[in-house]
Structures are given as C-alpha cells and as structure tokens.
Design an enzyme around this catalytic site. Structure first.
Site, PDB file in Angstrom:
ATOM      1  N   GLY A  14       0.832  -1.212   0.000  1.00 32.75           N
ATOM      2  CA  GLY A  14       0.000   0.000   0.000  1.00 32.75           C
ATOM      3  C   GLY A  14       0.858   1.249   0.000  1.00 32.75           C
ATOM      4  O   GLY A  14       0.505   2.264   0.601  1.00 32.75           O
ATOM      5  N   ARG A  97     -12.129   1.746   5.659  1.00 32.06           N
ATOM      6  CA  ARG A  97     -13.584   1.895   5.703  1.00 32.06           C
ATOM      7  C   ARG A  97     -13.965   3.354   5.476  1.00 32.06           C
ATOM      8  O   ARG A  97     -13.145   4.262   5.687  1.00 32.06           O
ATOM      9  CB  ARG A  97     -14.153   1.389   7.026  1.00 32.06           C
ATOM     10  CG  ARG A  97     -13.697   2.169   8.226  1.00 32.06           C
ATOM     11  CD  ARG A  97     -14.387   1.684   9.494  1.00 32.06           C
ATOM     12  NE  ARG A  97     -13.718   2.180  10.679  1.00 32.06           N
ATOM     13  CZ  ARG A  97     -14.295   2.338  11.851  1.00 32.06           C
ATOM     14  NH1 ARG A  97     -15.566   2.021  12.023  1.00 32.06           N
ATOM     15  NH2 ARG A  97     -13.625   2.779  12.903  1.00 32.06           N
ATOM     16  N   ARG A 103     -15.153  -1.876  10.742  1.00 30.17           N
ATOM     17  CA  ARG A 103     -13.970  -2.459  10.091  1.00 30.17           C
ATOM     18  C   ARG A 103     -14.249  -3.868   9.590  1.00 30.17           C
ATOM     19  O   ARG A 103     -13.730  -4.283   8.548  1.00 30.17           O
ATOM     20  CB  ARG A 103     -12.787  -2.455  11.057  1.00 30.17           C
ATOM     21  CG  ARG A 103     -12.381  -1.051  11.482  1.00 30.17           C
ATOM     22  CD  ARG A 103     -11.183  -1.094  12.417  1.00 30.17           C
ATOM     23  NE  ARG A 103     -10.888   0.215  12.989  1.00 30.17           N
ATOM     24  CZ  ARG A 103     -11.280   0.601  14.200  1.00 30.17           C
ATOM     25  NH1 ARG A 103     -12.004  -0.192  14.972  1.00 30.17           N
ATOM     26  NH2 ARG A 103     -10.951   1.800  14.656  1.00 30.17           N
ATOM     27  N   VAL A 134      -1.509  -4.098   9.424  1.00 31.85           N
ATOM     28  CA  VAL A 134      -2.188  -2.839   9.738  1.00 31.85           C
ATOM     29  C   VAL A 134      -3.552  -2.799   9.042  1.00 31.85           C
ATOM     30  O   VAL A 134      -4.529  -2.286   9.586  1.00 31.85           O
ATOM     31  CB  VAL A 134      -1.307  -1.634   9.302  1.00 31.85           C
ATOM     32  CG1 VAL A 134      -2.051  -0.314   9.469  1.00 31.85           C
ATOM     33  CG2 VAL A 134       0.004  -1.614  10.090  1.00 31.85           C
ATOM     34  N   ASP A 164      -4.415   2.195  19.294  1.00 27.65           N
ATOM     35  CA  ASP A 164      -5.420   2.241  20.363  1.00 27.65           C
ATOM     36  C   ASP A 164      -4.744   2.503  21.714  1.00 27.65           C
ATOM     37  O   ASP A 164      -5.257   3.255  22.544  1.00 27.65           O
ATOM     38  CB  ASP A 164      -6.200   0.917  20.394  1.00 27.65           C
ATOM     39  CG  ASP A 164      -6.715   0.569  19.015  1.00 27.65           C
ATOM     40  OD1 ASP A 164      -7.431   1.392  18.433  1.00 27.65           O
ATOM     41  OD2 ASP A 164      -6.370  -0.517  18.489  1.00 27.65           O
ATOM     42  N   ARG A 167      -3.828   6.101  21.812  1.00 23.87           N
ATOM     43  CA  ARG A 167      -5.032   6.914  22.027  1.00 23.87           C
ATOM     44  C   ARG A 167      -5.435   6.890  23.501  1.00 23.87           C
ATOM     45  O   ARG A 167      -5.793   7.915  24.093  1.00 23.87           O
ATOM     46  CB  ARG A 167      -6.183   6.362  21.172  1.00 23.87           C
ATOM     47  CG  ARG A 167      -6.019   6.663  19.694  1.00 23.87           C
ATOM     48  CD  ARG A 167      -6.985   5.853  18.833  1.00 23.87           C
ATOM     49  NE  ARG A 167      -6.959   6.297  17.449  1.00 23.87           N
ATOM     50  CZ  ARG A 167      -7.472   5.619  16.429  1.00 23.87           C
ATOM     51  NH1 ARG A 167      -8.061   4.443  16.634  1.00 23.87           N
ATOM     52  NH2 ARG A 167      -7.409   6.097  15.217  1.00 23.87           N
ATOM     53  N   HIS A 192      -9.130  -4.918  17.382  1.00 23.41           N
ATOM     54  CA  HIS A 192      -9.028  -3.506  16.959  1.00 23.41           C
ATOM     55  C   HIS A 192     -10.397  -3.126  16.391  1.00 23.41           C
ATOM     56  O   HIS A 192     -10.608  -3.091  15.184  1.00 23.41           O
ATOM     57  CB  HIS A 192      -7.915  -3.346  15.920  1.00 23.41           C
ATOM     58  CG  HIS A 192      -7.839  -1.959  15.341  1.00 23.41           C
ATOM     59  ND1 HIS A 192      -7.599  -0.832  16.104  1.00 23.41           N
ATOM     60  CD2 HIS A 192      -7.986  -1.502  14.076  1.00 23.41           C
ATOM     61  CE1 HIS A 192      -7.601   0.235  15.328  1.00 23.41           C
ATOM     62  NE2 HIS A 192      -7.839  -0.131  14.092  1.00 23.41           N
TER      63      HIS A 192
END
Ligand code: NAD
Ligand code: LMR
Length: 331
Positions: A14, A97, A103, A134, A164, A167, A192
């Site tokens: 990616g 998404r 997800r 990922v 997460d 965060r 996740h």
C-alpha cells in the site's frame, strides 16, 4: 572502527496510500529500526497505473530526501518480489472503511488480499520475517495471512493495536492533566474494533493506579472506553479519511517496541494460546514484553475485575465470529 551493518529489507504494501505516504520517510530516516541501520525498501502496490504511478512519485520524493540509510528502493506489483528476503513486512495495503462502516465490513474484500500475501510471504520472505498487519480488520487479516504461511512461525505475525494504546494513553494524560510519559501500563485487550478493552484498571499515572488518580468511575467506563474504541470512526467523520499520520506513527512504535528487547510492556495482537480467556488460535491484543528482535512473551499477570472480564468476553466473541466468517480463507 566497526563495520557498517548489512541493510535490512523492509517490505511495505500500500505504498501509494495515505499511511504509506506518512510512514515511508520515517522508516527511511531510521525512526523505526534505528539510525545506524541501513535498509532497502521493497514497495508493493496493486497493478493499476494510478497507484503504480503514485508509488513512483513517492519513491522520487524518498530519493529527494537523500536519506543516508536508504540503500535501495524496489517497486513492484508482485508480492513475491516485494517480500523477497524481507525481514520486516508491513502489510498496510487494503481498503479503508468509509463513514458508517465497521472495520469488519471490510473482511470479504480485504481478507482475500491476506490469503495471497500470506502465501507469497511463505514462498519468499526471510525465515525470521516479522509480519505486521495494519490493514483492517487487522486481527483477523493477520490470522488469515499467518494461516497461509506454514513455513513461518505464527508468533512472527502480529497485528497493530498500538494506535489504540497511544489513544488511550493520551486520553488518560489529558483527563489527569499529567504528561504522556507519566501514564504507563495502559494495555489494549482483544480486537481492533469498538469492542476492544482499554485496560484502565491496570494502568498507572505517576506510579499510582489510574483509577485512583482519575477518581471518576463513570468517566472511565462511559466516556474513556467508548472514546478510545470509536476514535477511528471519529477521525473518519472529521477528516473524511481514516487516520494516517497517527496510524503510521503507531506502526513505527509497534515495530520499534518489537525490535527492542527489555522495553516497557506494549499492546500487540498475537496468536492466542488461551490466555485471558481468548479462544485459542484467534489474534487478540494482549500485553507483551519483547525478549529479542521480533520475539516476545505474553504477560499473563494482569488481574481483571468482573467488569473487565465481561468486556474481554465480548471482544473475544467478536473475534471468534470474525474467524468463523473467514473460515474458507484459512489455510
Ligand atoms: P489508502 O486507501 O489511502 O491506501 C491503501 C493503499 O493500498 C492504496 O494505495 C491501494 O492501492 C493499496 N492496496 C490495496 N490493495 C493492495 C494489495 N493487494 N497490495 C498492495 N497494495 C494494495 O488507505 P490507508 O488510509 O493507507 O489505510 C490502509 C489500511 O490500513 C486500511 O485497511 C485501514 O483501515 C487500515 N488502518 C488500520 C489501522 C490500525 O490501527 N490497525 C489504522 C489506520 C488504518
Ligand atoms: C483507526 O483506528 O483509525 C483505523 O483502524 C481506521 C478505522 O477504520 O477506524
């Protein structure tokens, strides 16, 4: 004078995407594997002219940064070229998404990518390749890829829940008006997804239990947990695109922690062997300590209240459901 280190081959899928654009310069600058570690980047994109052209543009920019550690860039649409002899493979490339989606809605489309890439990794990656997933839904995609790669140890396949954790750490620091570094031992359990459990019960702030410092049970249960669990959706709502800078940053943290023995506990999704009530064989986030480059031990010492055990049961149930949905993709 000691001899220069041999370059490490790092595959990134990616490469033309949002996260690719954020992460590649940081990897090439040495932020992930160290500022004395030369590397060769092996970039993968889909065989479509738009992304291929964009990937070439990213590589031009990497050239223009004149990174001393970057000894080569491979660009390809063939996973067997991208993963050849790779010691680290960051599987980012997949659909993100959009607003209103979960997800898990990506499973059917993205799952197939991880079947193909698991097989390619099995064929050509280094024996001790560390595979970091990922692309969402990352826990289950990681299980799919590992199941297709019989030559490689499943323990070498990990999925990213570090975003997460970061965060959760930031939210606790804000609430308690302390420095980020004062918030420790905050670990993500499970998927996740919004069912994840950010374990505030075992976290500390300035060495004291976070629950005592915050002293607001309702906030921890009814604001903190949903804020962390739904942060990805909040970013999509605000930006119109899923998180990229923070996701790239977390992937760098994930690899750095996994490559640094003896560092602090960190959250990664690994193959469950039944710890904390997670079903054997699913990929669930747990606390680990790194024991060697790419090797780790699950810390099984965390104690959980009835409330937390209930949360762990919910996130486990979701992971089991995801596994059942993709059973035809498992090797
Ligand atoms: P993006 O759409 O900007 O980029 C994805 C790139 O992957 C595109 O360039 C696409 O062409 C490429 N791609 C698609 N299929 C591929 C394949 N088979 N092989 C190689 N490349 C392929 O998306 P993004 O924002 O960079 O996000 C990528 C993924 O990461 C998404 O699935 C997103 O949901 C996920 N994500 C996960 C976390 C996490 O915490 N685990 C955080 C953020 C994003
Ligand atoms: C995130 O947590 O930001 C990513 O997984 C993207 C998403 O879909 O939420």
């Amino acid at each position: 004078m000691s001899a220069a280190k041999a370059p490490v081959r790092v595959a990134v899928t990616g490469a033309a995407g949002q996260i690719g654009y954020s992460i590649l310069p940081r990897i090439a600058a040495g932020e992930m594997l160290g500022t004395d570690q030369p590397l060769i980047l092996q970039l993968l994109e889909i065989p479509v002219e738009g992304p291929q052209k964009a990937m070439r543009g990213v590589a031009m920019e990497l050239d223009d940064c004149a990174f001393p550690l970057l000894e080569g860039i491979v660009m390809t649409d063939d996973p067997r070229v991208a993963f050849a002899d790779a010691e680290w493979a960051l599987l980012i490339g997949s659909k993100p998404r959009g607003p209103g989606m979960e997800r898990a809605d990506l499973l059917k489309d993205n799952g197939a990518i991880f079947v193909e890439q698991g097989k390619a990794l099995d064929d050509v990656a280094a024996d001790d390749c560390n595979v970091v997933v990922v692309g969402n839904p990352c826990n289950t995609n990681c299980m799919i890829a590992a199941s297709q790669a019989k030559r490689l140890a499943p323990e070498r396949f990990t999925a990213m829940t570090r975003l997460d954790q970061n965060r959760a750490q930031a939210q606790l620091a804000k609430k308690s008006e302390t420095a980020i570094a004062d918030v420790e031992n905050i670990i993500i359990f499970g998927n996740h997804s919004p069912t994840m459990y950010a374990d505030f019960e075992n976290a500390t702030i300035s060495g004291k239990p976070a629950v005592d410092v915050v002293s607001d049970d309702a906030w921890l249960k009814e604001e903190f947990l949903p804020t962390v669990g739904k942060r990805g959706a909040a970013i999509i709502e605000a930006r119109g695109l899923s998180s990229a800078a923070s996701a790239a940053n977390a992937a760098i943290d994930h690899v750095k922690s996994l490559a640094t023995p003896g560092g602090p506990l960190h959250s990664i999704a690994v193959r469950s062997d039944g710890n904390y009530g997670f079903a054997e064989g699913i990929w669930a986030s747990v606390p680990v300590t790194t024991t060697g480059v790419g090797t780790y031990q699950v810390d099984t010492s965390f104690q959980h209240s009835e409330f937390a055990v209930g949360k762990l049961g919910v996130t486990n149930g979701e992971l089991v459901e995801e596994r059942d949905t993709v059973s035809s993709m498992l090797g």
